[in-house]
Design an enzyme around this catalytic site. Sequence first.
Site, PDB file in Angstrom:
ATOM      1  N   PHE A 110      76.634  40.770  61.985  1.00  0.00           N
ATOM      2  CA  PHE A 110      75.954  41.724  62.859  1.00  0.00           C
ATOM      3  C   PHE A 110      75.941  41.241  64.320  1.00  0.00           C
ATOM      4  O   PHE A 110      75.691  40.053  64.585  1.00  0.00           O
ATOM      5  CB  PHE A 110      74.516  41.892  62.354  1.00  0.00           C
ATOM      6  CG  PHE A 110      73.694  42.912  63.100  1.00  0.00           C
ATOM      7  CD1 PHE A 110      73.791  44.265  62.791  1.00  0.00           C
ATOM      8  CD2 PHE A 110      72.809  42.523  64.095  1.00  0.00           C
ATOM      9  CE1 PHE A 110      73.024  45.205  63.467  1.00  0.00           C
ATOM     10  CE2 PHE A 110      72.038  43.456  64.775  1.00  0.00           C
ATOM     11  CZ  PHE A 110      72.152  44.803  64.453  1.00  0.00           C
ATOM     12  N   ASN A 153      64.792  40.404  61.950  1.00  0.00           N
ATOM     13  CA  ASN A 153      65.358  41.702  62.294  1.00  0.00           C
ATOM     14  C   ASN A 153      66.149  42.123  61.065  1.00  0.00           C
ATOM     15  O   ASN A 153      67.334  41.834  60.946  1.00  0.00           O
ATOM     16  CB  ASN A 153      66.272  41.591  63.520  1.00  0.00           C
ATOM     17  CG  ASN A 153      67.031  42.888  63.759  1.00  0.00           C
ATOM     18  OD1 ASN A 153      66.634  43.948  63.269  1.00  0.00           O
ATOM     19  ND2 ASN A 153      68.118  42.812  64.503  1.00  0.00           N
ATOM     20  N   PRO A 154      65.476  42.769  60.122  1.00  0.00           N
ATOM     21  CA  PRO A 154      66.132  43.053  58.842  1.00  0.00           C
ATOM     22  C   PRO A 154      66.951  44.342  58.914  1.00  0.00           C
ATOM     23  O   PRO A 154      66.900  45.045  59.919  1.00  0.00           O
ATOM     24  CB  PRO A 154      64.932  43.246  57.911  1.00  0.00           C
ATOM     25  CG  PRO A 154      63.904  43.891  58.782  1.00  0.00           C
ATOM     26  CD  PRO A 154      64.113  43.311  60.165  1.00  0.00           C
TER      27      PRO A 154
HETATM   28  N1  SAM Z   1      68.903  38.402  63.083  1.00  0.00           N
HETATM   29  C1  SAM Z   1      70.219  38.851  63.473  1.00  0.00           C
HETATM   30  C2  SAM Z   1      70.139  39.657  64.759  1.00  0.00           C
HETATM   31  O1  SAM Z   1      69.035  40.082  65.120  1.00  0.00           O
HETATM   32  O2  SAM Z   1      71.186  39.879  65.380  1.00  0.00           O
HETATM   33  C3  SAM Z   1      70.888  39.686  62.360  1.00  0.00           C
HETATM   34  C4  SAM Z   1      70.161  40.944  62.033  1.00  0.00           C
HETATM   35  S1  SAM Z   1      71.012  42.031  60.935  1.00  0.00           S
HETATM   36  C5  SAM Z   1      70.284  43.575  61.398  1.00  0.00           C
HETATM   37  C6  SAM Z   1      70.258  41.721  59.347  1.00  0.00           C
HETATM   38  C7  SAM Z   1      70.723  40.446  58.660  1.00  0.00           C
HETATM   39  O3  SAM Z   1      69.977  40.288  57.438  1.00  0.00           O
HETATM   40  C8  SAM Z   1      72.185  40.411  58.254  1.00  0.00           C
HETATM   41  O4  SAM Z   1      72.769  39.213  58.677  1.00  0.00           O
HETATM   42  C9  SAM Z   1      72.166  40.507  56.718  1.00  0.00           C
HETATM   43  O5  SAM Z   1      73.217  39.809  56.095  1.00  0.00           O
HETATM   44  C10 SAM Z   1      70.824  39.901  56.397  1.00  0.00           C
HETATM   45  N2  SAM Z   1      70.180  40.400  55.157  1.00  0.00           N
HETATM   46  C11 SAM Z   1      70.269  41.634  54.599  1.00  0.00           C
HETATM   47  N3  SAM Z   1      69.491  41.717  53.512  1.00  0.00           N
HETATM   48  C12 SAM Z   1      68.879  40.496  53.388  1.00  0.00           C
HETATM   49  C13 SAM Z   1      67.950  39.944  52.438  1.00  0.00           C
HETATM   50  N4  SAM Z   1      67.499  40.659  51.414  1.00  0.00           N
HETATM   51  N5  SAM Z   1      67.534  38.675  52.619  1.00  0.00           N
HETATM   52  C14 SAM Z   1      67.995  37.934  53.667  1.00  0.00           C
HETATM   53  N6  SAM Z   1      68.872  38.399  54.572  1.00  0.00           N
HETATM   54  C15 SAM Z   1      69.308  39.662  54.434  1.00  0.00           C
HETATM   55  N1  GLN Z   2      69.505  48.737  65.896  1.00  0.00           N
HETATM   56  C1  GLN Z   2      70.599  48.678  64.957  1.00  0.00           C
HETATM   57  C2  GLN Z   2      71.553  49.832  65.182  1.00  0.00           C
HETATM   58  O1  GLN Z   2      72.119  49.861  66.217  1.00  0.00           O
HETATM   59  C3  GLN Z   2      70.067  48.588  63.547  1.00  0.00           C
HETATM   60  C4  GLN Z   2      69.537  47.229  63.343  1.00  0.00           C
HETATM   61  C5  GLN Z   2      68.936  46.933  62.042  1.00  0.00           C
HETATM   62  O2  GLN Z   2      69.069  47.618  61.014  1.00  0.00           O
HETATM   63  N2  GLN Z   2      68.229  45.883  62.060  1.00  0.00           N
HETATM   64  O3  GLN Z   2      71.788  50.690  64.368  1.00  0.00           O
END
Ligand code: SAM
Ligand code: GLN
Length: 272
Positions: free
Chosen positions: A90, A185-186
């Site tokens: 991401f 940030n899930p």
């Molecule tokens: N923290 C980073 C940022 O803000 O750029 C990445 C955010 S991204 C929206 C969500 C991240 O959560 C991804 O890397 C994904 O692989 C991870 N993820 C998704 N489901 C998860 C879970 N159940 N437990 C831990 N990590 C998870």
């Molecule tokens: N803000 C993200 C988007 O551009 C979504 C991020 C997230 O799911 N944490 O869609």
Amino acid sequence: MKLRDLYTKIKDILKEASESSGSEALSILSKVTGRSREGLLMDFEEEVSEAQCQLAVSLARKRASGYPLQYITEKCYFYGLELYVCEGVFIPRMETEVLVDLSLQVIEEKNIELVADVGTGTGCIAIAIALNSQCEVFATDISEKALQVAKKNAEKYQVQIGLLKGPYLEPLLHFLDRVQLIVSNPPYVSSLAQLPADVQKEPSEALFAGEDGLDFYRNFFSVPSLLRGKTIIMEMSPEQESGLRELLQNLGKLSFFKDQFNRTRFFKLEME
Ligand code: SAM
Ligand code: GLN
């Protein structure tokens, strides 16, 4: 062909796809020629090889078809840091920088010593916190690729971060009593959402969380007793405020915060 002409050519290709075609053209040329953006401007009269021309044009076409620029340049910017990113991980968003500010405030107010960043992606939040506080920092993800990228970024900035693989609280369970603050940030996008072409190139497990986008929160808070006394700060989508109130308000003191664009984007939950 001169660099100047190649620049004009790929800027034209990018015009359809991007409002900042000039800047993006420089980023692509920088990647292809190994020159810095400033260096490029000074070398505009120099000749480039046919192979470099072909590569630059094909990358510009890829970008114009909706492929994220950051995956082409393998760079992204967050909280003043230049981080490595690649396809499968991401791309950090600027809104999330506010989550770092909120976390640093809580770290100071509550003298927090140990923080966990759940779903760390590139490691952006964890690294920004580690660089700007005295905390011990752990970062988790379900994605092996994300953890590899986070490791590379932590090494670049010479910060010690404990990287752990697994979903939700699982990787933290054996030392959860020491974790005072959990930030995340899930994934929170509805599985029904129509996303822009570039966002569709990002990993789906980073984005989607069921039809209402609340599945991650539901699972994360499914055993509230595990989180007793801890502070949780998470990013969310602005329209999820009422759903999150319903899900979380009985668990402790809940407050919401806005991003730079004045949209409700984060909540803080101080668990009872
Ligand atoms: N923290 C980073 C940022 O803000 O750029 C990445 C955010 S991204 C929206 C969500 C991240 O959560 C991804 O890397 C994904 O692989 C991870 N993820 C998704 N489901 C998860 C879970 N159940 N437990 C831990 N990590 C998870
Ligand atoms: N803000 C993200 C988007 O551009 C979504 C991020 C997230 O799911 N944490 O869609």
